[in-house]
Design an enzyme around this catalytic site. Structure first.
Site, PDB file in Angstrom:
ATOM      1  N   ARG A 101     -17.899  48.498 -13.299  1.00 43.41           N
ATOM      2  CA  ARG A 101     -17.217  47.984 -12.093  1.00 43.41           C
ATOM      3  C   ARG A 101     -17.713  48.821 -10.925  1.00 43.41           C
ATOM      4  NH1 ARG A 101     -10.914  46.768 -10.893  1.00 43.41           N
ATOM      5  NH2 ARG A 101     -11.599  44.902 -11.982  1.00 43.41           N
ATOM      6  N   HIS A 128     -16.657  38.424 -10.218  1.00 44.19           N
ATOM      7  CA  HIS A 128     -15.726  38.982 -11.216  1.00 44.19           C
ATOM      8  C   HIS A 128     -15.696  38.013 -12.401  1.00 44.19           C
ATOM      9  CE1 HIS A 128     -12.741  41.430 -12.884  1.00 44.19           C
ATOM     10  NE2 HIS A 128     -11.711  41.196 -12.102  1.00 44.19           N
ATOM     11  N   GLN A 131     -12.891  37.969 -15.245  1.00 46.28           N
ATOM     12  CA  GLN A 131     -11.618  37.446 -14.760  1.00 46.28           C
ATOM     13  C   GLN A 131     -11.568  35.921 -14.874  1.00 46.28           C
ATOM     14  OE1 GLN A 131      -8.861  39.221 -13.285  1.00 46.28           O
ATOM     15  NE2 GLN A 131      -7.945  37.224 -13.637  1.00 46.28           N
ATOM     16  N   ASP A 220      -5.719  35.229  -4.402  1.00 45.17           N
ATOM     17  CA  ASP A 220      -6.091  36.635  -4.624  1.00 45.17           C
ATOM     18  C   ASP A 220      -5.777  37.387  -3.326  1.00 45.17           C
ATOM     19  OD1 ASP A 220      -7.211  38.999  -5.558  1.00 45.17           O
ATOM     20  OD2 ASP A 220      -9.298  38.359  -5.311  1.00 45.17           O
ATOM     21  N   CYS A 260      -5.256  36.722  -9.960  1.00 45.23           N
ATOM     22  CA  CYS A 260      -5.940  37.666 -10.856  1.00 45.23           C
ATOM     23  C   CYS A 260      -5.195  38.997 -10.957  1.00 45.23           C
ATOM     24  CB  CYS A 260      -7.372  37.877 -10.389  1.00 45.23           C
ATOM     25  SG  CYS A 260      -7.479  38.488  -8.701  1.00 45.23           S
ATOM     26  N   ARG A 288      -7.251  38.667 -20.399  1.00 45.48           N
ATOM     27  CA  ARG A 288      -8.422  39.520 -20.136  1.00 45.48           C
ATOM     28  C   ARG A 288      -8.829  40.236 -21.426  1.00 45.48           C
ATOM     29  NH1 ARG A 288      -9.398  41.358 -15.072  1.00 45.48           N
ATOM     30  NH2 ARG A 288     -11.286  42.173 -16.067  1.00 45.48           N
TER      31      ARG A 288
HETATM   32  N1   CP Z   1      -7.680  41.586 -12.178  1.00 43.40           N
HETATM   33  C1   CP Z   1      -8.280  42.792 -12.335  1.00 43.40           C
HETATM   34  O1   CP Z   1      -9.488  42.908 -12.527  1.00 43.40           O
HETATM   35  O2   CP Z   1      -7.407  43.828 -12.268  1.00 43.40           O
HETATM   36  P1   CP Z   1      -7.804  45.373 -12.156  1.00 43.40           P
HETATM   37  O3   CP Z   1      -8.431  45.563 -10.789  1.00 43.40           O
HETATM   38  O4   CP Z   1      -6.513  46.120 -12.301  1.00 43.40           O
HETATM   39  O5   CP Z   1      -8.789  45.701 -13.232  1.00 43.40           O
HETATM   40  N1  NVA Z   2     -10.818  40.472  -5.002  1.00 39.22           N
HETATM   41  C1  NVA Z   2     -10.141  41.598  -5.597  1.00 39.22           C
HETATM   42  C2  NVA Z   2      -9.999  41.380  -7.058  1.00 39.22           C
HETATM   43  C3  NVA Z   2      -9.294  42.479  -7.793  1.00 39.22           C
HETATM   44  C4  NVA Z   2      -9.197  42.218  -9.262  1.00 39.22           C
HETATM   45  C5  NVA Z   2     -10.899  42.877  -5.308  1.00 39.22           C
HETATM   46  O1  NVA Z   2     -12.140  42.865  -5.398  1.00 39.22           O
HETATM   47  O2  NVA Z   2     -10.271  43.877  -4.967  1.00 39.22           O
END
Ligand code: CP
Ligand code: NVA
Length: 305
Positions: A101, A128, A131, A220, A260, A288
């Site tokens: 990530r 993502h 997700q 989101d 999400c 997930r």
């Molecule tokens: N939805 C998601 O990816 O959550 P986190 O940022 O907590 O991993």
């Molecule tokens: N769009 C959000 C998703 C988090 C899971 C971010 O990137 O922070």
């Protein structure tokens, strides 16, 4: 064959449906893959915070018999202390898979290019994929199918929205994006998706038009990780896309509401909708775990053997 899962289109439609099937079996308690990662280590690199991704990958790797290694930017300083190329080569000598990530999507592509083991995208500024795979599994559970769903995405045209577009290149859907002209999804992904023509894609500044008859309302946060300095600006651009009871009453009466998470309650979604009977947000979170185990199964058995 592509060894990585960096974007949803790295899987064919057939592989995506097979992944849903494996995830559903694992969720029912199948122990078929309990030793898949036995004696193996998976590196999990995080340059942004996480609850769901971190815990579901760590638990999933453990449930597949493996060991997960949590690595923050403080340890390997990817691309700073040494090049991504060199780090990819070295990591490949120690671990069987890498989950990452981070901010720049190109860094994940570079890691995938030089790593000799599968690389999984656990979120970048651009996409993502884990997700949205989990979300479509959740949609299938609640609505009985994945194809030809009317999905209204309200809010920022961000990484999550881009991954919905990429999924719509593999599964035909009617994807309506309700957003402002300043917060559109990635132009290249949008162009590619429209050119492919598998799904119906529309963008509207009118949230009620986007949700009309929708099977799914999705939202989101307005300001993603790394964009918190844009919080006030984004709120001004997106406040009319809040998922609330008025918006919900314009969708199909059987529609499900998805997010999400993490959510900023009272901003992009109200408490009444998030905690209401249409909401499936915690099922999404649970899935997930199951979908990522299935993605790891697919990558390991195809590319490692
Ligand atoms: N939805 C998601 O990816 O959550 P986190 O940022 O907590 O991993
Ligand atoms: N769009 C959000 C998703 C988090 C899971 C971010 O990137 O922070």
């Amino acid at each position: 064959m592509i060894k990585d899962f960096i974007k949803i289109t790295d899987f064919t439609a057939e592989e995506i449906f097979e992944t849903f099937k494996i995830a559903a079996d694992l969720k029912k308690g199948s122990e078929k893959y309990s030793n898949l990662l036995s004696g193996k280590t998976v590196a999990c690199i995080f340059h942004k915070p996480s609850l769901r991704t971190r815990i579901s990958f760590e638990a999933g790797i453990f449930e597949l018999g493996g060991h997960s290694l949590y690595i923050t930017e403080k340890e390997i300083e990817l691309g700073v202390r040494e090049s991504i190329h060199d780090a990819a080569k070295v990591l490949s000598r120690f671990v069987s898979m890498i989950m990452i990530r981070t901010f720049a999507h190109k860094d994940v592509e570079e890691l995938g290019k030089y790593a000799e083991v599968p690389v999984i995208n656990g979120l970048t500024d651009l996409s993502h994929p884990c997700q949205i795979m989990g979300d479509m599994l959740t949609a299938q559970e609640h609505l009985g199918r994945a194809e030809n769903l009317k999905i209204a995405y309200l809010g920022d045209g961000n990484n999550v929205c881009n991954s919905w577009l990429e999924l719509s290149c593999r599964i035909p859907i009617d994807f309506r994006i309700g957003t402002s002209p300043e917060t559109l999804p990635d132009a290249a992904i949008l162009r590619k998706t429209k050119d492919l023509g598998l799904s119906k894609i529309s963008i509207t500044p009118n949230p009620l038009e986007a949700v009309s008859g929708a099977d799914i309302i999705y939202t989101d946060v307005w300001a993603s990780m790394g964009q918190k300095d844009q919080t006030v600006k984004k709120a001004a651009q997106l406040s009319r896309f809040q998922v609330n009871d008025i918006i919900l009453s314009n969708a199909d009466p059987h529609c499900i509401v998805m997010h999400c998470l993490p959510a900023n309650r009272g901003e992009e979604i109200t408490d009444s909708v998030m905690d209401g009977k249409h909401s499936v947000v915690f099922d999404e979170a649970e899935n997930r775990l199951h979908i990522q185990k299935a993605i790891m199964v697919q990558l390991m058995r195809r590319y490692i053997g």
